[in-house]
Design a protein around this motif. Structure first.
Motif, PDB file in Angstrom:
ATOM      1  N   LYS A 108       8.577  -3.240   7.248  1.00 15.52           N
ATOM      2  CA  LYS A 108       8.886  -1.881   6.794  1.00 15.52           C
ATOM      3  C   LYS A 108       7.712  -1.229   6.081  1.00 15.52           C
ATOM      4  CE  LYS A 108      13.848  -2.723   6.217  1.00 15.52           C
ATOM      5  NZ  LYS A 108      14.991  -2.700   5.260  1.00 15.52           N
ATOM      6  N   SER A 109       6.508  -1.739   6.300  1.00 17.32           N
ATOM      7  CA  SER A 109       5.331  -1.197   5.607  1.00 17.32           C
ATOM      8  C   SER A 109       5.100   0.267   5.979  1.00 17.32           C
ATOM      9  CB  SER A 109       4.085  -1.991   5.978  1.00 17.32           C
ATOM     10  OG  SER A 109       4.200  -3.329   5.569  1.00 17.32           O
ATOM     11  N   SER A 110       4.842   1.080   4.962  1.00 17.94           N
ATOM     12  CA  SER A 110       4.502   2.480   5.199  1.00 17.94           C
ATOM     13  C   SER A 110       2.994   2.591   5.419  1.00 17.94           C
ATOM     14  CB  SER A 110       4.908   3.335   4.000  1.00 17.94           C
ATOM     15  OG  SER A 110       4.124   2.974   2.866  1.00 17.94           O
ATOM     16  N   TRP A 156       1.193   2.082   2.187  1.00 19.83           N
ATOM     17  CA  TRP A 156       1.157   0.652   1.850  1.00 19.83           C
ATOM     18  C   TRP A 156      -0.012  -0.033   2.570  1.00 19.83           C
ATOM     19  CZ3 TRP A 156       4.126  -1.524  -1.827  1.00 19.83           C
ATOM     20  CH2 TRP A 156       4.319  -2.907  -1.847  1.00 19.83           C
ATOM     21  N   ARG A 157      -0.177   0.353   3.840  1.00 20.02           N
ATOM     22  CA  ARG A 157      -1.273  -0.227   4.642  1.00 20.02           C
ATOM     23  C   ARG A 157      -2.635   0.225   4.113  1.00 20.02           C
ATOM     24  NH1 ARG A 157      -5.313  -0.971   6.619  1.00 20.02           N
ATOM     25  NH2 ARG A 157      -5.929  -1.718   8.682  1.00 20.02           N
ATOM     26  N   GLN A 194       2.149  -7.547  11.314  1.00 24.02           N
ATOM     27  CA  GLN A 194       3.523  -7.630  10.806  1.00 24.02           C
ATOM     28  C   GLN A 194       4.350  -8.681  11.543  1.00 24.02           C
ATOM     29  OE1 GLN A 194       3.862  -3.280  11.527  1.00 24.02           O
ATOM     30  NE2 GLN A 194       4.759  -3.191   9.479  1.00 24.02           N
ATOM     31  N   GLY A 252       3.116  -7.959  -0.896  1.00 22.15           N
ATOM     32  CA  GLY A 252       4.278  -7.429  -1.611  1.00 22.15           C
ATOM     33  C   GLY A 252       5.167  -8.521  -2.189  1.00 22.15           C
ATOM     34  N   SER A 260      10.767  -7.015  -3.634  1.00 21.14           N
ATOM     35  CA  SER A 260      10.466  -5.596  -3.393  1.00 21.14           C
ATOM     36  C   SER A 260      10.993  -5.187  -2.023  1.00 21.14           C
ATOM     37  CB  SER A 260       8.955  -5.357  -3.456  1.00 21.14           C
ATOM     38  OG  SER A 260       8.629  -4.065  -2.978  1.00 21.14           O
ATOM     39  N   GLU A 261      11.450  -3.951  -1.943  1.00 23.31           N
ATOM     40  CA  GLU A 261      11.979  -3.450  -0.675  1.00 23.31           C
ATOM     41  C   GLU A 261      10.918  -3.474   0.421  1.00 23.31           C
ATOM     42  OE1 GLU A 261      13.928   0.652   1.201  1.00 23.31           O
ATOM     43  OE2 GLU A 261      13.576   0.478  -0.970  1.00 23.31           O
ATOM     44  N   ARG A 262       9.637  -3.332   0.018  1.00 28.93           N
ATOM     45  CA  ARG A 262       8.565  -3.270   0.998  1.00 28.93           C
ATOM     46  C   ARG A 262       7.723  -4.556   1.037  1.00 28.93           C
ATOM     47  NH1 ARG A 262       8.243   1.707   3.052  1.00 28.93           N
ATOM     48  NH2 ARG A 262       9.071   3.471   1.874  1.00 28.93           N
ATOM     49  N   HIS A 268       5.022  -4.203  -6.272  1.00 25.39           N
ATOM     50  CA  HIS A 268       6.280  -3.514  -5.989  1.00 25.39           C
ATOM     51  C   HIS A 268       6.065  -2.097  -5.466  1.00 25.39           C
ATOM     52  CE1 HIS A 268       7.581  -6.798  -8.625  1.00 25.39           C
ATOM     53  NE2 HIS A 268       8.780  -6.671  -8.061  1.00 25.39           N
ATOM     54  N   ASN A 269       4.832  -1.588  -5.611  1.00 24.04           N
ATOM     55  CA  ASN A 269       4.559  -0.238  -5.158  1.00 24.04           C
ATOM     56  C   ASN A 269       3.110  -0.134  -4.690  1.00 24.04           C
ATOM     57  OD1 ASN A 269       2.890   0.272  -7.563  1.00 24.04           O
ATOM     58  ND2 ASN A 269       4.856   0.375  -8.669  1.00 24.04           N
TER      59      ASN A 269
END
Length: 452
Positions: A357-359, A362-363, A379, A398, A402-404, A429-430
């Motif tokens: 679920k990486s945005s 995030w990348r 991934q 991550g 964490s959600e991500r 976490h972010n």
């Protein structure tokens, strides 16, 4: 005085009387034989006669390269992989006379050759890509049985510069599959015939002018250099080169050799010596040429006009032996062996595993880290575990909560599949936390966070 070993050698269709003495005297760069039983005289350790033992020991000590060719009258290409397997099976069937109990012994004999050829003078034009796939598949068959393989087998002037990329593209593509492998050598034929004004190719002293002769024979002799100098030719296809046949051949309307030429035997010898000098000349500082087999020493049927041994008033074998004897004072160096050095085995691998679920943000937080360490990343859990050397690191991106972040069950699965994998994690976490950790590791040269 000779500064380099001669590249000239002998092509043997039939083992003519006296051939072992000629080889022991001349110590040619290469011998190509269409009779595989030549190996019975080749191995010094197997000889009981003192003279034969010394003779075979001499050409082994001087690294005389031995090439074998299995002659088959039918050379199909419609289904390249199947044809390659059929060629190998047929070759072994013939050499064992159908007695499968002799296969192991026969394979041991075949491995004593330095290389083997496949098809001969076939596959150009619309079949050029099929030949590439055939050669990759046949290389796989030979390698599986401990033999080295020479691909190509191209006739004079072939392949054309237009066909060449189609051949090597197909070969490289097929070699990358489980059914194919890269061959060990490229072999081809180089012939010419003096059907033009010979005197214009000589200098003021009556000797061959190297520059003029090179221009006159362009496309016929040294064609391998043109192929390798083609700008798009990949380095991995620039294999050591075997000139498996060479000499004078009129071609059309009928194939005839130097004996049918209006030129003298001395002219032919001088031309062969010119060719030898050209073969000794490195290309881009590299010595690609294994040797060049003069066609032929020991002829069959229709090839009498090519015979280099004493016959019907012609004899160039004597002068050839003297030339080679004076040239080959030291063992043949085999510098071409360094061209295809195997890549060193990778001892350490590293995979950076991102959650699915990486945005994009995030990348990009990892940009500094990835630019610094050039690490494989993605991934895919399967890829992360599959990419493994004796020491394999996996960096998880991550925090597990964490959600991500890469989840904890993925980490457990990694340890289940590869208990020896070394796993570290970027606890974030972010995006801000991830960028700080990744950038700090890059600045410190701390790839695995050992200093955190």
């Amino acid at each position: 005085m000779f500064l380099m070993n001669s590249k000239l050698g002998f092509h043997i269709q039939r083992r003519r009387q006296g051939w072992p003495n000629a080889v022991a005297d001349a110590l040619p760069a290469m011998v190509k034989s269409l009779e595989w039983r030549i190996i019975d005289d080749w191995v010094a350790e197997e000889q009981t006669d003192v003279q034969k033992k010394a003779r075979a020991g001499k050409w082994q000590a001087y690294h005389v390269f031995l090439v074998g060719r299995h002659v088959t009258p039918i050379q199909p290409l419609d289904h390249p992989q199947a044809c390659a397997r059929a060629f190998w099976k047929g070759m072994l069937e013939e050499m064992t006379a159908g007695d499968h109990s002799k296969e192991a012994e026969t394979l041991e004999r075949l491995r004593l050759f330095d290389a083997w050829e496949g098809y001969n003078e076939i596959g150009t034009g619309p079949d050029i890509a099929k030949l590439g796939r055939f050669d990759a598949a046949l290389a796989h068959c030979f390698h599986d049985n401990g033999l080295k393989y020479a691909c190509g087998g191209f006739s004079v002037t072939n392949p054309t510069l237009e066909e060449w990329p189609r051949y090597y593209d197909a070969l490289l593509e097929a070699a990358a599959t489980q059914d194919g492998e890269m061959p060990d050598f490229l072999h081809l034929h180089e012939y010419w015939y003096p059907d033009r004004d010979w005197d214009s190719l000589l200098n003021a002293e009556g000797k061959i002018d190297r520059r003029r002769m090179r221009k006159a024979t362009r496309g016929y002799m040294l064609h391998w250099r043109e192929l390798y100098q083609e700008p798009n030719t990949p380095e991995e296809i620039k294999l050591p080169v075997i000139i498996s046949e060479c000499g004078w051949d009129r071609g059309a309307p009928q194939q005839v050799g130097f004996r049918a030429s209006r030129r003298s035997d001395l002219d032919y010898l001088r031309w062969l010596f010119w060719y030898d000098q050209e073969l000794q000349t490195p290309l881009d500082g590299k010595d690609y040429v294994v040797g060049a087999a003069i066609f032929t020493y020991g002829h069959a049927n229709r090839w009498a006009s090519f015979e280099i041994d004493r016959m019907e008033g012609h004899d160039i074998l004597g002068p050839l032996r003297a030339y080679m004897r004076e040239s080959n004072l030291l063992p043949h160096p085999r510098d071409w062996e360094e061209l295809q050095e195997p890549e060193p085995e990778v001892q350490e691998t590293h995979y950076l595993l991102l959650p699915q679920k990486s945005s994009l943000a995030w990348r990009h937080a990892l940009d500094r880290y990835l630019d610094t360490f050039k690490v494989t990343n993605g991934q895919s859990l399967d890829d992360a575990v599959r990419l493994a050397a004796p020491e394999h690191h996996i960096t998880l991106v991550g925090s597990a909560d964490s959600e991500r972040g890469v989840p904890q069950n993925w980490e457990k699965e990694i340890h289940r599949r590869n208990p020896d994998a070394l796993v570290d994690r970027m606890e974030a976490h972010n995006v801000r936390e991830l960028r700080r950790i990744a950038t700090t590791r890059a600045k410190r040269g701390d790839r695995y966070g050992e200093r955190e």
